[in-house]
Design an enzyme around this catalytic site. Structure first.
Site, PDB file in Angstrom:
ATOM      1  CG  ASP A 174      91.383  35.142 -30.756  1.00  0.00           C
ATOM      2  OD1 ASP A 174      92.564  34.968 -30.429  1.00  0.00           O
ATOM      3  OD2 ASP A 174      91.031  35.850 -31.718  1.00  0.00           O
ATOM      4  NE  ARG A 224      86.549  37.453 -31.317  1.00  0.00           N
ATOM      5  CZ  ARG A 224      87.621  36.799 -31.774  1.00  0.00           C
ATOM      6  NH1 ARG A 224      88.793  37.377 -31.747  1.00  0.00           N
ATOM      7  NH2 ARG A 224      87.521  35.573 -32.234  1.00  0.00           N
ATOM      8  NE  ARG A 279      90.775  42.556 -27.972  1.00  0.00           N
ATOM      9  CZ  ARG A 279      90.424  42.107 -29.174  1.00  0.00           C
ATOM     10  NH1 ARG A 279      90.229  40.819 -29.364  1.00  0.00           N
ATOM     11  NH2 ARG A 279      90.268  42.942 -30.177  1.00  0.00           N
ATOM     12  CG  HIS A 339      95.724  38.335 -30.003  1.00  0.00           C
ATOM     13  ND1 HIS A 339      94.822  38.351 -31.042  1.00  0.00           N
ATOM     14  CD2 HIS A 339      94.974  38.310 -28.869  1.00  0.00           C
ATOM     15  CE1 HIS A 339      93.590  38.348 -30.557  1.00  0.00           C
ATOM     16  NE2 HIS A 339      93.654  38.322 -29.248  1.00  0.00           N
ATOM     17  CB  CYS A 354      93.237  34.483 -36.062  1.00  0.00           C
ATOM     18  SG  CYS A 354      94.602  35.594 -35.937  1.00  0.00           S
TER      19      CYS A 354
HETATM   20  C1  CIR Z   1      89.667  40.879 -32.980  1.00  0.00           C
HETATM   21  O1  CIR Z   1      90.072  42.038 -32.840  1.00  0.00           O
HETATM   22  O2  CIR Z   1      89.353  40.169 -32.043  1.00  0.00           O
HETATM   23  C2  CIR Z   1      89.557  40.338 -34.381  1.00  0.00           C
HETATM   24  N1  CIR Z   1      89.169  41.380 -35.266  1.00  0.00           N
HETATM   25  C3  CIR Z   1      90.859  39.733 -34.823  1.00  0.00           C
HETATM   26  C4  CIR Z   1      91.265  38.549 -33.997  1.00  0.00           C
HETATM   27  C5  CIR Z   1      92.555  37.971 -34.418  1.00  0.00           C
HETATM   28  N2  CIR Z   1      92.851  36.785 -33.681  1.00  0.00           N
HETATM   29  C6  CIR Z   1      94.052  36.387 -33.368  1.00  0.00           C
HETATM   30  O3  CIR Z   1      95.031  37.103 -33.597  1.00  0.00           O
HETATM   31  N3  CIR Z   1      94.181  35.230 -32.738  1.00  0.00           N
END
Ligand code: CIR
Length: 258
Positions: free
Chosen positions: A67, A86, A132, A162, A249
């Protein structure tokens, strides 16, 4: 595209505080570490040089490095995560990326964008407008792509976390799709593997140099991927699934001659 490198980051103990809407309970840290180790080994078995970073307890979700940046063939783009907890993760990724990319671009506030919302289809980029990634962030990303002679388009969405929670491009025009994306006419020209509702989590998988890594336990999805001619590797992802994280991810995959 053949990847040469992947950046990964070990999960931290605070992963139990990771953002989640999965309702699957808290991850077990030791098990998450063991699953992460297997993930690294799988990437290495697909001929990737894995750049492994230590855990960062300040950021519960920091193992989901995807991310924080998007690597293209022309430049790397440091994102601006939409999740407040984040945002600080990008500071740690930039010095690593600088070693491998001469051109570095940034998504700036009020634009937000997370790498999980960007799907690369042979150099054309689909950008999910999720909770996001906002329109301003997506537009900045498109402007960057166009500056370097690449292109992409925005994809409206409403259900998934996502874009790549429900979509994965496997190559050879084959797209894994789940939920809201199965009926989206933007993807009408792909050969689609429609993931069963009860296997939605398997829609996030990654093709690394011809081998598709899939989450274990999703037998129908794996069977379909193999019917389409891809070799598969299955990995237990249970602890990451508890905090909404999938296979893509956990790494930033890219091509570098270094
Ligand atoms: C979040 O909600 O940001 C994390 N718990 C999970 C992120 C997952 N990332 C992705 O799908 N690229």
């Amino acid at each position: 595209m053949n990847f040469t490198h992947a950046i990964v980051k070990k999960p931290c103990q605070n992963i139990i505080k990771g953002i989640t809407r999965a309702n699957l309970g808290f991850p077990n840290y030791e098990l998450a570490l063991a699953q992460h180790q297997k993930y690294v080994e799988a990437l290495e078995s697909c001929s990737l040089n894995v750049i492994l970073r230590e855990a960062d307890e300040n950021y519960p979700d920091s193992t989901f490095v995807e991310d924080t940046a998007v690597m293209t063939r022309e430049c790397a783009v440091i994102t601006n995560p939409g999740a407040l907890s984040r945002k600080g993760e990008i500071a740690a990724i930039e010095p690593i990326i600088k070693k491998y990319f001469k051109k570095i671009e940034r998504i700036e506030s009020p634009g937000t964008l997370e790498g999980g919302d960007v799907m690369d289809v042979d150099g054309f980029y689909y950008i999910g407008l999720s909770e996001r990634t906002n329109r301003k962030g997506a537009q900045q990303f498109l402007d960057i792509l166009r500056k370097y002679g690449m292109d992409g388009m925005m994809v409206g969405m409403s259900e998934m976390l996502h874009l790549k929670t429900g979509l994965s491009y496997l190559g050879n025009n084959v797209l894994m799709s789940a939920g809201e994306f199965q009926t989206n006419s933007l993807f009408a020209d792909f050969s689609k593997i429609k993931v069963l509702h009860q296997e939605t989590y398997a829609a996030n998988c990654i093709n690394i140099n011809g081998k598709v890594i899939v989450p274990s336990g999703f037998h129908e999805s794996r069977k379909m991927i193999e019917i389409y001619g891809f070799e598969t590797i299955a990995l237990d992802m249970s602890e990451f699934q508890k905090v909404d994280g999938g296979l893509s991810c956990l790494s930033l995959r890219f091509v570098s001659e270094i």
